[in-house]
Design a protein around this motif. Sequence first.
Motif, mmCIF file in Angstrom:
data_model
loop_
_atom_site.group_PDB
_atom_site.id
_atom_site.type_symbol
_atom_site.label_atom_id
_atom_site.label_comp_id
_atom_site.label_asym_id
_atom_site.label_seq_id
_atom_site.Cartn_x
_atom_site.Cartn_y
_atom_site.Cartn_z
ATOM 1 N N THR A 4 0.854 -1.168 0.000
ATOM 2 C CA THR A 4 0.000 0.000 0.000
ATOM 3 C C THR A 4 0.899 1.229 0.000
ATOM 4 N N THR A 5 0.304 2.415 -0.069
ATOM 5 C CA THR A 5 1.119 3.622 -0.144
ATOM 6 C C THR A 5 0.662 4.644 0.880
ATOM 7 N N LEU A 6 1.616 5.486 1.267
ATOM 8 C CA LEU A 6 1.377 6.626 2.146
ATOM 9 C C LEU A 6 2.137 7.816 1.582
ATOM 10 N N PRO A 8 4.677 10.921 2.300
ATOM 11 C CA PRO A 8 5.703 11.115 3.332
ATOM 12 C C PRO A 8 5.164 11.836 4.566
ATOM 13 N N ASP A 9 4.312 12.832 4.376
ATOM 14 C CA ASP A 9 3.738 13.544 5.526
ATOM 15 C C ASP A 9 2.922 12.609 6.404
ATOM 16 N N ALA A 10 2.108 11.761 5.772
ATOM 17 C CA ALA A 10 1.289 10.820 6.540
ATOM 18 C C ALA A 10 2.163 9.814 7.267
ATOM 19 N N ALA A 11 3.250 9.387 6.623
ATOM 20 C CA ALA A 11 4.163 8.437 7.269
ATOM 21 C C ALA A 11 4.833 9.073 8.482
ATOM 22 N N ARG A 12 5.264 10.326 8.361
ATOM 23 C CA ARG A 12 5.883 11.011 9.505
ATOM 24 C C ARG A 12 4.895 11.150 10.662
ATOM 25 N N THR A 13 3.664 11.507 10.352
ATOM 26 C CA THR A 13 2.648 11.646 11.394
ATOM 27 C C THR A 13 2.419 10.326 12.106
ATOM 28 N N LEU A 14 2.361 9.238 11.341
ATOM 29 C CA LEU A 14 2.143 7.920 11.921
ATOM 30 C C LEU A 14 3.289 7.526 12.849
ATOM 31 N N VAL A 15 4.511 7.770 12.432
ATOM 32 C CA VAL A 15 5.664 7.412 13.259
ATOM 33 C C VAL A 15 5.674 8.235 14.549
ATOM 34 N N VAL A 16 5.386 9.523 14.450
ATOM 35 C CA VAL A 16 5.315 10.342 15.662
ATOM 36 C C VAL A 16 4.280 9.772 16.622
ATOM 37 N N GLU A 17 3.131 9.362 16.111
ATOM 38 C CA GLU A 17 2.082 8.799 16.966
ATOM 39 C C GLU A 17 2.560 7.520 17.648
ATOM 40 N N ARG A 316 4.683 9.643 -2.886
ATOM 41 C CA ARG A 316 4.096 8.435 -2.289
ATOM 42 C C ARG A 316 5.192 7.452 -1.919
ATOM 43 N N LEU A 317 5.003 6.779 -0.785
ATOM 44 C CA LEU A 317 5.894 5.720 -0.334
ATOM 45 C C LEU A 317 5.141 4.401 -0.319
ATOM 46 N N GLU A 318 5.764 3.358 -0.816
ATOM 47 C CA GLU A 318 5.176 2.030 -0.711
ATOM 48 C C GLU A 318 5.506 1.435 0.652
ATOM 49 N N ILE A 319 4.545 0.766 1.243
ATOM 50 C CA ILE A 319 4.755 0.130 2.540
ATOM 51 C C ILE A 319 4.001 -1.190 2.558
ATOM 52 N N ALA A 320 4.643 -2.246 3.061
ATOM 53 C CA ALA A 320 4.007 -3.557 3.123
ATOM 54 C C ALA A 320 2.792 -3.487 4.033
ATOM 55 N N PRO A 321 1.671 -4.111 3.656
ATOM 56 C CA PRO A 321 0.452 -4.026 4.471
ATOM 57 C C PRO A 321 0.639 -4.502 5.899
ATOM 58 N N ALA A 331 0.346 2.815 17.059
ATOM 59 C CA ALA A 331 -0.069 4.200 17.207
ATOM 60 C C ALA A 331 -1.442 4.324 17.885
ATOM 61 N N GLY A 332 -2.072 3.181 18.136
ATOM 62 C CA GLY A 332 -3.402 3.208 18.743
ATOM 63 C C GLY A 332 -4.519 3.472 17.742
ATOM 64 N N ARG A 333 -4.214 3.286 16.458
ATOM 65 C CA ARG A 333 -5.221 3.488 15.407
ATOM 66 C C ARG A 333 -5.880 2.168 15.046
ATOM 67 N N ALA A 334 -7.079 2.240 14.534
ATOM 68 C CA ALA A 334 -7.702 1.065 13.934
ATOM 69 C C ALA A 334 -7.059 0.841 12.573
ATOM 70 N N PRO A 335 -6.752 -0.420 12.223
ATOM 71 C CA PRO A 335 -6.132 -0.679 10.912
ATOM 72 C C PRO A 335 -7.000 -0.179 9.767
ATOM 73 N N THR A 336 -6.386 0.469 8.797
ATOM 74 C CA THR A 336 -7.077 0.931 7.614
ATOM 75 C C THR A 336 -6.258 0.571 6.403
ATOM 76 N N SER A 337 -6.877 0.478 5.274
ATOM 77 C CA SER A 337 -6.151 0.249 4.027
ATOM 78 C C SER A 337 -5.912 1.601 3.373
ATOM 79 N N THR A 338 -4.691 1.811 2.889
ATOM 80 C CA THR A 338 -4.341 3.074 2.241
ATOM 81 C C THR A 338 -3.755 2.773 0.879
ATOM 82 N N SER A 339 -4.226 3.484 -0.128
ATOM 83 C CA SER A 339 -3.739 3.228 -1.485
ATOM 84 C C SER A 339 -3.471 4.521 -2.203
#
Length: 339
Positions: A4-6, A8-17, A316-321, A331-339
């Motif tokens: 899936t993809t994210l 870079p901004d979304a990836a940074r936010t996720l890592v901070v969380e 966009r960054l590719e990331i394994a699901p 991060a305490g999030r519910a899993p979501t699919s991102t594309s």
Amino acid sequence: MSATTLTPDAARTLVVEVFVQAGMPADLAAPAAAALVAAECDGLASHGLARVPFYAAQMRTGKVVPAARPQVERDGAVIRVDAGHGLAFAAIEAGAAAAGAVVRELGVAVVAIGHSHHFGVAAQAVEPFARAGLIALAMANSPAAMAPWGGKRALYGTNPIAFAAPRPDAPDPLVIDLSLSQVARGKVMLAQKAGAPIPQGWALDAEGNPTTDATAAMAGSMVPMGGAKGAALALMVELLTVGLTGSSYAYEASSLFDDKGPPPDLAHLVLVLDPARFAGDFTARAAAMFAAIEAEDGARLPGARRFAERAARAERLEIAPDLLETLQSLAGRAPTSTS
């Protein structure tokens, strides 16, 4: 399973969380997230988001002190930074901020960072200086992964070295980043996790025999780049980092890949030079050298491929699901699919 993809901004936010959930203040998590996502953007997955679960687990057990704030002291051209057993990235950032002023004043600055953690992508510590018209050389030790030449017991880390120099006539500076092993140990770790073999010539097993088994390689040692010369350089790095900071030599350091034991207690050194205080024609002479290299059929400057990778991943960054789901859970999030 496809990636899936994210952004870079979304990836940074996720890592901070993730890191905030593990007890790290958001302002300390930000430079760590920026460094890890930058590694992904440069196509260096072994130093990117795959490290996040390891770091978070270590924060929870105290192997990393999540709220540690780097302490900076100046003594002339020397800048001492105590990372306090936190992640390295805030300490690197603090050392760089201090070095910028010192090098403009004195023409040289040396940043010695002790009681630290994984250095990350070494090029990240030098590239900003080159973009500011300066020359920088960085090195770091890491947990034991290479035996001295002719030995079997791993005593040295893979101990990366990075160098950067300005190129005012080009969009990007010259950036050289290399591990003193044939490849970074993180690539073997990823192969082990995937159950995949590694190429011949990367590593030795615990008995000193060549192996293509990633698990045997993790229990053994990495092959030094250039044989005995690479092993000698690794020893040099140990002395210039640990020896100048009072941290732990590679064979004393705990693993970066689990949450057991004490902090790794690693060390880094960054040397910054203002070329204008040396030879006044450095930039022009360097440009002539770069042009001669690029004029050679098939030749390219070190770092060119990394900048191309960065441009390709700017949006966009590719990331394994499975990794994305792990990060979302941490991060305490519910899993979501991102594309």
